[in-house]
Design a protein around this motif. Structure first.
Motif: not given
Length: 483
Positions: A10-11, A25-28, A32-34, A37-40
């Protein structure tokens, strides 16, 4: 990247997205970041990307699915969940409830089986089945959004716990030094013998590593495993490791064979059963000759299908009664042995009431909430939780006959799948086992267990690398006072 925990990933993705110039790449990275967050939010921050799905628990797999689905944006789905709160620490439940609400807000319908009060309080509609189990169930006893029967039992927990007696003085301990399994990092831990010890902590705090890897591993091998020294270990044959995920479900096993009560039933029937007419050979219940030659005493026949679910049908020869016609010709109080095996334990208590010893043993099944099972219920039709309780009953029955060693019993969430009404009954069974000289260690979060335990071990404070340490270890009542 694959070796990173979700928390680390995440970080990483957050920082990488800020620095990345390529929009694709930024969109990808943002996607992944989102997901991270949900898994956390689902309490899975300790998982790494290279973790094999086969090593995940059923609860972890279900929470992973909920987290991904909540982010998918799909609408008009019917989501069926089986106890999403199972095995969860109260801290983790909040995140799962948040994700389930997100599913609903996406115009999906969520239907779940659940007893946990945290989930009931957030439900828009509750359907309660009962009033009992098995033949005594199948009816809707409550429907609405008000005070359910389950909430009533939960409010009475304080009164329920008053009738149990805790132990606070211990003479002997099982001890481990310098524990290192997975994320464990502790210098020393002691577990009292002849007591009920409850281990709790957030998901990923190290409970399974302590229970399965270090304690069970050291006892079964007779030497320190994932620790530098272990003392006070019982012998390997004194270990009963009852994990619900590994409970054996065999078609030819029954509650009677699992608990060892088949022999007393067979003895009483042999003494009291009378033959029908015409007169047949003497009653013989030994070996395969007594069983139906078609289904071999199971009562059903099994057909394996290559591309569909296997088919199980009632045996055409014995019509589900299991035994050879010569055996079925004998009757006790009007019932043959096959019909007796179809009695529930509640019915069997009345049927065998004249035999004091058998009556008392059958009554134990009712005391732990299993009175709805039939005597001959097939093992593959029993839940893992039911099998675990039957195994515990078997130990208790042997203890009462002075036939059992003092065991170290390790349990994985013994309250899983239980209504609040039955949870206290199961804890009562554990106290009877403790009083018979056994040592019980269980991973649990249910308030009945955590409040009534003789000894408590709380791991944490977080998950993964942030866990594996002792937050508290000692007499439960002392922790309650200090808290």
């Amino acid at each position: 990247l694959l070796n990173m925990s979700l928390k680390e990933l995440l970080h990483f993705t957050q920082q990488a997205a800020i620095k990345e110039q390529n929009e694709g790449i930024r969109t990808a990275l943002t996607a992944v970041h989102e997901r991270c967050k949900n898994l956390i939010t689902a309490g899975l921050e300790y998982l790494t990307m290279d973790r094999f799905t086969g090593t995940l628990s059923g609860g972890e797999l279900q929470r992973t699915g909920i987290a991904i689905q909540a982010l998918s944006g799909m609408e008009s789905l019917l989501c069926l969940l089986d106890e999403p709160g199972r095995s969860l620490h109260p801290k983790n439940k909040k995140g799962v409830i948040t994700l389930i609400k997100a599913l609903k807000e996406n115009n999906n319908t969520v239907v779940m089986i659940e007893h946990d009060i945290s989930f009931l309080e957030h439900a828009d509609h509750v359907i309660e089945m009962g009033p009992g189990g098995g033949k005594n169930g199948g009816q809707i006893v409550y429907q609405g959004d008000g005070k359910t029967i389950t909430k009533k039992y939960y409010s009475e927990i304080t009164n329920i716990t008053k009738k149990f007696i805790k132990r606070s003085v211990f003479k002997e301990y099982i001890e481990f030094h310098h524990l290192t399994a997975n994320n464990l990092s502790m210098d020393h831990i002691s577990i009292p013998k002849g007591a009920i010890t409850i281990i709790s902590g957030v998901s990923g705090s190290g409970k399974s590593s302590l229970l399965n890897n270090t304690i069970a591993g050291s006892v079964s091998s007779g030497k320190p495993i994932h620790c530098t020294m272990a003392s006070g270990l019982p012998k390997a044959d004194q270990l009963l490791h009852m994990a619900q995920s590994t409970a054996t479900k065999q078609r030819n096993s029954t509650p009677l064979t699992i608990t060892g009560l088949w022999e007393p039933i067979k003895r009483v029937f042999s003494l009291q059963a009378l033959p029908g007419y015409p007169t047949v050979a003497p009653l013989n219940l030994k070996g395969k000759a007594a069983l139906c030659t078609n289904c071999h005493g199971i009562g059903t026949t099994h057909m394996e299908m290559d591309f569909l679910s296997d088919i199980e049908t009632t045996c055409e020869s014995c019509h589900g009664l299991r035994y050879h016609p010569d055996v079925l010709n004998y009757r006790m109080k009007g019932l043959n042995l096959g019909e007796i095996m179809q009695l529930t334990f509640s019915e069997a208590i009345t049927f065998f009431s004249e035999d004091k010893s058998l009556f008392e043993q059958l009554h134990l099944f009712s005391s732990v909430g299993l009175s709805y099972l039939t005597l001959g219920q097939q093992g593959n039709h029993l839940s893992s939780g039911e099998i675990q309780r039957l195994q515990l009953l078997g130990v208790l029955l042997k203890s009462q006959k002075k036939q059992a060693l003092s065991h170290l019993i390790i349990l994985d969430e013994p309250s899983a799948g239980l209504h609040y009404r039955d949870t206290a009954k199961v804890y009562g069974l554990l106290q009877q086992l403790r009083d018979a000289g056994h040592t019980i260690i269980a991973s649990e979060h249910h308030p009945v267990f955590t409040q009534l335990a003789d000894y408590s071990i709380i791991l944490g404070p977080g998950a993964g690398p942030d866990g594996g340490k002792i937050v508290y270890a000692g007499i439960t009542s002392h922790f309650s006072v200090s808290r």
